[in-house]
Motif scaffolding. Structure first.
Motif, short mmCIF file in Angstrom:
data_model
loop_
_atom_site.label_atom_id
_atom_site.label_comp_id
_atom_site.label_asym_id
_atom_site.label_seq_id
_atom_site.Cartn_x
_atom_site.Cartn_y
_atom_site.Cartn_z
N ASP A 1 4.47 5.55 -5.39
CA ASP A 1 4.60 5.50 -6.85
C ASP A 1 3.70 6.54 -7.51
O ASP A 1 4.12 7.25 -8.43
CB ASP A 1 4.26 4.10 -7.37
N GLU A 2 2.46 6.60 -7.04
CA GLU A 2 1.51 7.56 -7.63
C GLU A 2 1.95 8.99 -7.37
O GLU A 2 1.92 9.84 -8.28
CB GLU A 2 0.12 7.33 -7.04
N ALA A 3 2.40 9.25 -6.13
CA ALA A 3 2.84 10.61 -5.80
C ALA A 3 4.10 10.99 -6.58
O ALA A 3 4.21 12.11 -7.10
CB ALA A 3 3.11 10.70 -4.29
N THR B 1 6.16 14.46 -13.17
CA THR B 1 5.51 15.22 -14.25
C THR B 1 5.61 16.71 -14.00
O THR B 1 5.94 17.49 -14.91
CB THR B 1 4.03 14.80 -14.36
N ASP C 1 5.10 9.83 -9.46
CA ASP C 1 4.76 10.05 -10.87
C ASP C 1 4.25 11.48 -11.07
O ASP C 1 4.62 12.15 -12.04
CB ASP C 1 3.70 9.04 -11.33
N ALA C 2 3.40 11.92 -10.15
CA ALA C 2 2.86 13.28 -10.25
C ALA C 2 3.97 14.32 -10.06
O ALA C 2 4.03 15.33 -10.78
CB ALA C 2 1.76 13.49 -9.22
N ALA D 1 2.58 1.72 -3.38
CA ALA D 1 1.63 2.20 -4.39
C ALA D 1 1.35 3.69 -4.22
O ALA D 1 1.28 4.45 -5.21
CB ALA D 1 0.32 1.40 -4.29
N ILE D 2 1.19 4.13 -2.97
CA ILE D 2 0.96 5.56 -2.71
C ILE D 2 2.16 6.39 -3.17
O ILE D 2 2.00 7.42 -3.83
CB ILE D 2 0.70 5.79 -1.21
N ARG E 1 9.28 15.48 -2.38
CA ARG E 1 9.60 14.07 -2.51
C ARG E 1 10.26 13.54 -1.22
O ARG E 1 9.90 12.48 -0.71
CB ARG E 1 10.53 13.86 -3.71
N ARG F 1 0.83 -1.21 0.00
CA ARG F 1 0.00 0.00 0.00
C ARG F 1 0.87 1.26 0.00
O ARG F 1 0.62 2.21 -0.75
CB ARG F 1 -0.91 0.00 1.23
#
Length: 406
Positions: A171-173, A179, A175-176, A168-169, A401, A165
């Motif tokens: 990774d999503e953060a 970007t 990625d944002a 996954a959190i 980060r 969990r």
């Protein structure tokens, strides 16, 4: 991390208890047949915070057999044991088949059903400063990290579902954040490109009133002096301006400063730089545009001496050219596209002051030169303001980060 370890089901373990550690080796440099093969060979300089999919270094099967280098597990976590600058303690996740030299350690969970490599990586990545300082208060101790120190690092281990969990959190953060950072870096490049584009348009769209004169008709060039390294002192009020201080057309006196006795300011007056002097770096890397940087000397609290492979433009024919105007022309692609092809050297690119003086300079009237230079100054100020905004955004994203990892 102590708070995390107190959570229900979390445990605190030493890395050595739950992971296998492996370092590498370097094939004999006297055996060229050991290098240039197909096996990826990592060194500390290849380790940047993030994932590793490739590197420049390559060795052969024979090179690996005849050294301490060994195949590393894919998805192992890599830590730089030593390295220049901020390399030591840097953490990366290996996503490809590779080996490494002795400056790195590979950390692989013994039981992937109890510890995910991505969870281990996130933990160690977030503790970069802590790991870096394990050999000293500033992380500058020359001993570097070692296997014993890495083995003893305590890590909090969550139950496997919780690890998934968290990963996954993150990774999503991430990625944002990646970007957003890419967009900010692109905007930073665009701000700089806008300035360069304006210079290009001004110096290419010349009307009938413009003339072309070789640089040697407008001024002279003086090459710097080869000061002896053994004469350098720890500190003084007399600093040497070297090529590295001119990087990116910016004067950075904090970049590897070198000082000489204050008496040198009088003994080498010819090479003393003063406010407004225009200088250029003459040496760089063949195939790269990391030379030909031009800087105007600002006010300085130190006496500044000009080192070898830097040239100063002087003795200007002020009825023909404004030094202010020439500064911007020397930075334009119109001039640089003529300058770089004149460099000679196999690995090291060297410019010649004699050849530079033959290069053509486009001139408008003296009055218009001053008007253009003032307009360029204003655009420079605006560009620097934009650059500052985007650089602060990039720094803030890096801090975000780190905060998320913590």
């Amino acid at each position: 991390y102590q708070g995390a370890a107190m959570k229900n089901g979390w445990q605190t373990k030493n890395i050595g208890d739950v992971c296998r550690l492996m370092t590498g080796g370097t094939p004999s440099k006297s055996k060229p047949e050991y290098f240039g093969g197909e096996i990826r060979w990592l060194v500390s300089g290849d380790i940047h915070q993030g994932e590793i999919f490739d590197c420049e270094g390559r060795i052969t099967e024979a090179g690996m057999r005849n050294s301490n280098a060994r195949p590393l597990p894919v998805n192992s976590v890599m830590i730089a044991l030593n390295g220049q600058g901020k390399t030591r303690g840097t953490v990366a996740l290996l996503r490809t088949q590779a080996t490494c030299n002795q400056s790195l350690v590979s950390i692989c969970p013994k039981d992937p059903d109890k510890l995910l490599p991505e969870f281990l990586y996130a933990n160690l990545h977030g503790r970069y400063q802590e790991i870096r300082q394990m050999t000293g208060d500033s992380g500058n101790d020359r001993r570097g990290l070692n296997m014993g120190l890495i083995n003893g690092i305590e890590i909090p281990i969550a139950p496997l579902p919780e690890q998934r969990r968290i990963v996954a959190i993150l990774d999503e953060a991430f990625d944002a954040i990646a970007t957003a950072k890419a967009n900010a870096e692109k905007n930073l490049q665009n701000a700089r490109a806008l300035f360069e584009s304006h210079l290009q348009s001004v110096f290419t769209q010349c009307d009938a009133g413009w003339v072309v004169r070789p640089l040697g008709d407008l001024c002279d060039l003086l090459n710097g002096f080869a000061f002896k390294s053994e004469d350098a002192v720890v500190s003084s009020e007399t600093q040497l301006v070297r090529m590295g201080n001119l990087h990116g057309n910016l004067l950075n006196l904090d970049r590897n400063p070198v000082f000489y006795p204050d008496s040198f300011a009088n003994d080498y007056k010819e090479y003393l730089l003063t406010k407004g002097d225009l200088i250029m770096s003459l040496t760089g890397t063949t195939g790269k545009e990391d030379f030909g940087y031009v800087v105007r000397i600002p006010d300085s609290d130190c006496a500044l001496l000009m080192n070898q492979r830097i040239a100063k433009f002087h003795s200007f024919k002020l009825d023909l050219v404004s030094p202010h105007y020439l500064y911007y022309f020397l930075r334009s692609r119109v001039f640089l596209d003529l300058l770089y092809p004149t460099a000679h050297g196999t690995r090291q690119a060297n410019l010649s002051s004699v050849i530079i003086k033959t290069l053509p300079i486009r001139l408008c009237s003296r009055k218009k030169q001053e008007k253009l230079a003032s307009a360029f100054d204003e655009l420079t100020t605006q560009t620097q303001s934009l650059e500052g905004i985007y650089q602060r955004k990039i720094a803030a994203l890096d801090e975000l980060r780190k905060s998320l990892l913590h």
